[in-house]
Design an enzyme around this catalytic site. Structure first.
Site, mmCIF file in Angstrom:
data_model
loop_
_atom_site.group_PDB
_atom_site.id
_atom_site.type_symbol
_atom_site.label_atom_id
_atom_site.label_comp_id
_atom_site.label_asym_id
_atom_site.label_seq_id
_atom_site.Cartn_x
_atom_site.Cartn_y
_atom_site.Cartn_z
ATOM 1 N N LYS A 134 0.858 -1.196 0.000
ATOM 2 C CA LYS A 134 0.000 0.000 0.000
ATOM 3 C C LYS A 134 0.885 1.234 0.000
ATOM 4 O O LYS A 134 1.808 1.328 0.814
ATOM 5 C CB LYS A 134 -0.886 -0.045 1.251
ATOM 6 C CG LYS A 134 -1.521 1.264 1.611
ATOM 7 C CD LYS A 134 -1.302 1.675 3.070
ATOM 8 C CE LYS A 134 0.111 2.034 3.436
ATOM 9 N NZ LYS A 134 0.283 2.831 4.659
ATOM 10 N N ASP B 220 -5.149 0.819 8.222
ATOM 11 C CA ASP B 220 -4.966 0.613 6.780
ATOM 12 C C ASP B 220 -5.689 -0.621 6.244
ATOM 13 O O ASP B 220 -5.708 -0.852 5.041
ATOM 14 C CB ASP B 220 -3.467 0.456 6.458
ATOM 15 C CG ASP B 220 -2.741 1.777 6.516
ATOM 16 O OD1 ASP B 220 -3.384 2.822 6.310
ATOM 17 O OD2 ASP B 220 -1.525 1.759 6.778
#
Ligand code: C5P
Length: 287
Positions: free
Chosen positions: A12, A141
């Site tokens: 990510k 996240d």
């Protein structure tokens, strides 16, 4: 019947990361554009009576000493098992290709991958809201990693707003192979300063998120303070040919450079690897 599944846990990348507030519990409110890289960890799951987790791969040693129960993949499996018929199990194998504690969401991406795989393996029917709560409970996240496509994240990560990017882009990721503790970096951010305003939701081009337009990573100064090599790596990325944006991801220390062309990105990665032979350096694409 599905008996084993392999899923990718893509890295990510926070293309920008602004802190817009701080909650009473100490968590920071975020405004961040997240994309995923072509590279990542891999998770293999297969039917079993109990949950077990084996970690292999280049960066497995970094997790070897930690208690298995603390791994986000394990936690995700335990959280989901409640929804399975007869408390099913799974033999899980995590191939750890990404450096740990590196600002590219390795643990969160692994947890999201575990959720994706186990939902299929265990044929789970979990209401969307409960799934989002499980994801957020595992880490800020995890919801965006579960979504898996470019998105703006807000709140403490629970708001995931899809973004469609116009252009294809290539990326160089560079990490000094020195872990940075997320909590420590967030804590050293002094929020008494000026809060970042929330920026546009209608981002379509990566050319729009330059420093000159008010975008950046608010955690960069704190991370640089702890690990000055980040500043050097950013400067090195900026000097590579045709790099149109270089920034740190998440709480660091991984930095990325963006390019329009695959070959240019590959050349830049080669240069960076020569400059920093001990660093983890990858040329990949924005997925
Ligand atoms: O959510 P995650 O477990 O990745 O967060 C690790 C630590 O980073 C938290 O314990 C908190 O100190 C800090 N953090 C924060 N604000 C966020 C996310 C994380 O202050 N939105």
């Amino acid at each position: 019947m599905v008996k084993n599944i392999t899923v990718q846990a893509q890295a990510k990348i926070n293309l920008f990361l602004h802190l817009t507030g701080k909650r009473k519990d100490g968590y920071h409110l975020l405004d961040s554009l997240v994309v995923f890289a072509g590279c990542g960890d891999v998770l293999e799951v297969e039917e079993a009576d109990n949950i077990s987790l084996e970690i292999v791969g280049k960066y497995s040693a970094a997790l070897a000493d930690a208690h298995q129960e603390k791994n986000l993949v394990w936690k995700a499996a335990v959280a989901l098992r409640k929804y399975s018929v007869n408390n099913q199990g799974a033999r899980i194998r995590l191939i750890k290709n990404l450096p740990v504690a590196s600002g590219i969401g390795g643990g969160s991406a692994d947890a999201a991958a575990a959720i994706r795989a186990l939902r299929v393996l265990w044929k789970l029917d979990i209401p969307e809201r409960e799934l989002s709560e499980i994801a957020l409970g595992l880490g800020s996240d995890v919801p965006v990693c579960l979504y898996g496509k470019p998105a703006l994240i807000r709140g403490v990560g629970e708001e995931v707003i899809p973004v469609t990017l116009r252009e294809k882009a290539y990326m160089v990721l560079v990490n000094p192979n020195i872990p940075l503790a997320t909590a420590e970096i967030f804590q050293s951010f002094n929020f008494s300063g000026k809060a970042h305003r929330t920026l546009a939701e209608d981002i379509v081009s990566l050319e729009e998120i330059t420093d000159g337009r008010g975008y950046g990573n608010d955690l960069e100064p704190a991370a640089i303070n702890k690990l000055p090599v980040i500043r050097e790596m950013l400067a090195a990325l900026r000097t590579t040919e045709a790099c149109f944006l270089a920034r740190m991801s998440g709480s660091g220390a991984t930095c990325f450079g963006l390019y329009h062309d695959k070959e240019t990105a590959r050349n830049a990665a080669r240069e960076l690897q020569i400059l920093y032979p001990l660093a983890w350096c990858e040329a990949t694409h924005v997925s």
